[in-house]
Each structure stands twice: as structure tokens, then as C-alpha cells.
Design an enzyme around this catalytic site. Structure first.
Site, PDB file in Angstrom:
ATOM      1  N   CYS A   1      15.196  -0.020   0.695  1.00  0.00           N
ATOM      2  CA  CYS A   1      15.467  -1.045  -0.180  1.00  0.00           C
ATOM      3  C   CYS A   1      16.005  -2.371  -0.897  1.00  0.00           C
ATOM      4  O   CYS A   1      15.045  -3.394  -1.067  1.00  0.00           O
ATOM      5  CB  CYS A   1      14.325   0.016  -1.848  1.00  0.00           C
ATOM      6  SG  CYS A   1      15.424   0.373  -2.574  1.00  0.00           S
TER       7      CYS A   1
ATOM      8  N   HIS B   1      14.649   2.177  -7.325  1.00  0.00           N
ATOM      9  CA  HIS B   1      14.251   2.097  -6.569  1.00  0.00           C
ATOM     10  C   HIS B   1      13.950  -0.044  -6.536  1.00  0.00           C
ATOM     11  O   HIS B   1      13.428   0.228  -7.933  1.00  0.00           O
ATOM     12  CB  HIS B   1      12.729   2.340  -5.541  1.00  0.00           C
ATOM     13  CG  HIS B   1      12.114   1.758  -4.838  1.00  0.00           C
ATOM     14  ND1 HIS B   1      12.158   2.155  -3.115  1.00  0.00           N
ATOM     15  CD2 HIS B   1      10.896   1.047  -4.680  1.00  0.00           C
ATOM     16  CE1 HIS B   1      11.468   1.216  -2.820  1.00  0.00           C
ATOM     17  NE2 HIS B   1      10.668   0.811  -3.566  1.00  0.00           N
TER      18      HIS B   1
ATOM     19  N   HIS C   1       8.358  -4.284  -0.256  1.00  0.00           N
ATOM     20  CA  HIS C   1       9.434  -3.476   0.003  1.00  0.00           C
ATOM     21  C   HIS C   1       9.363  -2.891   0.354  1.00  0.00           C
ATOM     22  O   HIS C   1       8.753  -2.773   1.835  1.00  0.00           O
ATOM     23  CB  HIS C   1       9.508  -2.475  -2.006  1.00  0.00           C
ATOM     24  CG  HIS C   1       8.188  -1.868  -1.997  1.00  0.00           C
ATOM     25  ND1 HIS C   1       8.064  -0.414  -2.030  1.00  0.00           N
ATOM     26  CD2 HIS C   1       6.922  -1.656  -1.096  1.00  0.00           C
ATOM     27  CE1 HIS C   1       7.011   0.165  -1.872  1.00  0.00           C
ATOM     28  NE2 HIS C   1       6.534  -0.546  -1.243  1.00  0.00           N
TER      29      HIS C   1
END
Length: 357
Positions: A271, A319, A331
Site C-alpha cells: 500500500c 494502511h 490502493h
């Protein structure tokens, strides 16, 4: 249905299509509204519903994401410390060479005094009967004394610098070894969590995997709809900056590439590998990990959010996704998934940061 809710619905469709098209996945598409009910799927693993399984997988992948961030941070620190150790080693070599040169010069001065009979310069001067030589000698003595004092002073300073470089190199080496231990520990945790998750998924039959995917989509859609309905995006109408547009262009061009923990492209990403490389491509270097992005980049209110900003997720900032507008992010979700579009509110938002503020 207003524009934001249409966008939310579109995001869910895009995500579903992306996941269904991903290699090595064998998911069935949800039945259209009004279609006959599908035959009952085989039962879930004994003692657990599919929702329990979904939550268990979510927890395993969340822990793997946290460990990935720890691994990435340790790796970045290791790189910096290695570079610092190399720099210190070069300074130590230069310092030792300088000390050797200064000692040679000091030795030459001592040998010159010995050749002059070992008498101090002042005593030799008093023995001179020539007034002019006497005056010239006074000047030479003063210059010589200053040169000797400067030489000894430089030697002392260089030795102190060398000792400091050696101490700093030892400290950096200790930190380097500590970070290597952290890397190995994080690596083991990542692999353990991902292996456990894969074993759970491997036990599911194709019908159960399809239902599990549907549960994931439903949970994401429910969270996204609630977020949009809360008015979180009210007033968030700002356009992307030029660098933000470049970062978005890079990130969206990676859609379809697989998530791999620790990866920074070009073939795969995690990510924060995706977001850091996207902003690097736009000419703006940012921290490598989502936790460091949250800690170091300027924070802004969601109502002031604009495309290109980074949304940080979960209480531990494990994240990150890039906001692309209309309530959506791009993402790299987790192992087994590809870079994709998703609803910005489909996960628990911690906050928003702006790399080019």
C-alpha cells in the site's frame, strides 16, 4: 440517487469486476436482482460462519499489514544507517591519514632540534654574537613556536574527531544490527499471518469463496454508504494540484498489478509502496511507510481533502490509499488482491495527509 451515491455504487462494481478478473481467483458473480435463488452452498467450516471466517481473515491481513509497515520502516532505517557507516568509515580513514601526516611533521621538528645539538632555540639565540642574526632568530623562534603550537593543536583536534567518528560508527552499527533483528521478526510475522490466511481460504470451496467475496463487498459497500451519508465529503470540492495530478496518473496506471508486501514496483506494490512511488514519480519524495506518512506529512481535515491526498486507515496507521475524487481511492489492498479502486470510506479512516502542502 445523488452523484456521490452513484459513485459509491460504481466503485463497488469496479472492485468486483477487478477482483473477479484477477488471476488464480475462481469467484462466481452475484446473481442479478430478481433471479432465482442459487442452490444452498456447502456449509462453512465447522463451528464458524462465513462471516466469522471473513473477520478472521480481515484480522490476519490487518496484522500482516502492521508487520509489513514495521519491516519497511526497519529496512529504510537500515539503508540510512548503512550509508552513514560508510560515510563515517571514510572520515575515519581520512582522519587517520591526517594524524599520520601530523606525527611525521612533529617528528621532523624534533629531529631538527636534535641536529642543532639539542639546545632549546632560546639558548642557541643567546649564543649568537651578530645583532642582526639575533633579531632574525627572535622572529624565527616566534614563528616556530606558533607553528609547533598549531601543529599540536591540530593533532589533538584530529584525534578527538577520530575518536568521535569511531564512537558514532559503533553506535550506528548497533542500531543497524537492531533493525536487522526487527526486520527478521517482522518478516516472520508477515509470512506466518499470510500463510495462516491462505490455509483458511484454501479450505473453502468455490461456492464459499464466492459468498465470502460477496460478504467482503457488502461490508465495504455498507461502510462506504454510511460514510457518504454522514456528509463527510460535504465541501470537499477542491481540485488536484499539478503534482497531485501526476501522482494520481502514476497510481491509477498501476491498477491490476498484484499486492506484494515490501514491494515498491514496478511489477507489484504494497500500500505505501504504491503511494510513495506515485508521489516520487510526481517529483515529491515522501516517507516510505504509511505510519511515517501519517507521522511526518501535513494533516488536513477531510472536508478540505482534494485528489492526490493520502487517506490513512486503521488506528495503527497500517494502511494508506490515494484519494482520486468522487469518494474513491486507488490502493493496493492486501495479499491475494491487485491494485484497484475502492470506496474511500470502506475502511476505518484515521486521517488525511497532503504530500504537497
Amino acid at each position: 440517487m445523488n452523484r456521490r451515491h452513484r459513485a459509491a455504487a460504481a466503485i463497488v462494481v469496479v472492485c468486483a469486476v477487478t477482483l473477479l478478473a484477477a488471476p488464480s481467483q475462481a469467484f462466481a458473480a452475484p446473481a442479478p436482482p430478481g433471479a432465482p435463488a442459487a442452490p444452498a452452498a456447502p456449509p462453512a467450516p465447522p463451528g464458524k460462519s462465513l462471516e466469522d471466517v471473513r473477520l478472521e481473515l480481515e484480522g490476519l491481513y490487518a496484522k500482516a499489514a502492521s508487520a509489513t509497515d514495521a519491516y519497511n520502516l526497519a529496512e529504510e532505517q537500515t539503508k540510512k544507517q548503512s550509508a552513514q557507516i560508510v560515510k563515517l568509515a571514510q572520515q575515519i580513514v581520512k582522519g587517520q591519514a591526517r594524524i599520520d601526516d601530523l606525527k611525521k611533521r612533529a617528528g621532523a621538528t624534533a629531529r631538527a632540534q636534535y641536529r642543532d645539538g639539542g639546545l632549546p632555540p632560546g639558548a642557541q639565540l643567546l649564543l649568537s654574537e651578530n645583532p642582526q642574526l639575533f633579531l632574525d632568530g627572535v622572529n624565527r623562534i616566534q614563528q616556530g613556536q606558533k607553528a609547533t603550537k598549531d601543529l599540536l593543536g591540530e593533532l589533538t583536534r584530529t584525534q578527538a574527531d577520530l575518536a568521535a567518528y569511531s564512537k558514532e560508527a559503533s553506535l550506528q552499527w548497533t542500531k543497524l544490527e537492531a533493525n536487522r533483528v526487527k526486520q527478521e521478526k517482522a518478516k516472520k510475522e508477515i509470512n506466518d499471518r499470510i500463510t495462516a490466511a491462505k490455509k483458511i481460504e484454501a479450505r473453502l470451496k468455490s461456492e464459499e469463496r464466492a459468498r465470502l467475496l460477496k460478504l467482503e463487498q457488502d461490508a465495504a459497500y455498507k461502510a462506504q454508504t454510511a460514510w457518504l451519508s454522514s456528509g463527510a465529503l460535504k465541501g470537499a470540492t477542491g481540485g488536484a494540484s499539478e503534482t497531485g495530478k501526476a501522482a494520481i496518473a502514476f497510481a491509477t496506471a498501476q491498477i491490476g498489478k498484484p499486492y506484494v508486501w515490501g514491494a515498491e514496483g514496478p511489477g507489484s506494490y504494497d500500500c505505501s509502496g504504491l503511494t510513495s512511488q506515485a508521489w516520487a514519480a510526481a517529483g515529491r519524495g515522501i516517507p516510505r511507510t504509511s505510519q511515517e506518512q501519517w507521522r511526518l506529512l501535513p494533516r488536513i481535515d477531510i472536508k478540505d481533502m482534494r485528489p492526490g491526498d493520502l487517506i490513512i486507515y486503521h488506528a495503527d496507521a497500517s494502511h494508506v490509499g490515494m484519494y482520486v475524487g468522487d469518494g474513491a481511492i486507488v490502493h493496493a489492498p492486501r495479499p491475494g488482491r491487485n491494485v484497484t479502486l475502492a470506496g474511500a470510506g470502506s475502511m476505518a479512516i484515521l486521517g488525511v495527509v497532503r504530500p504537497d502542502k
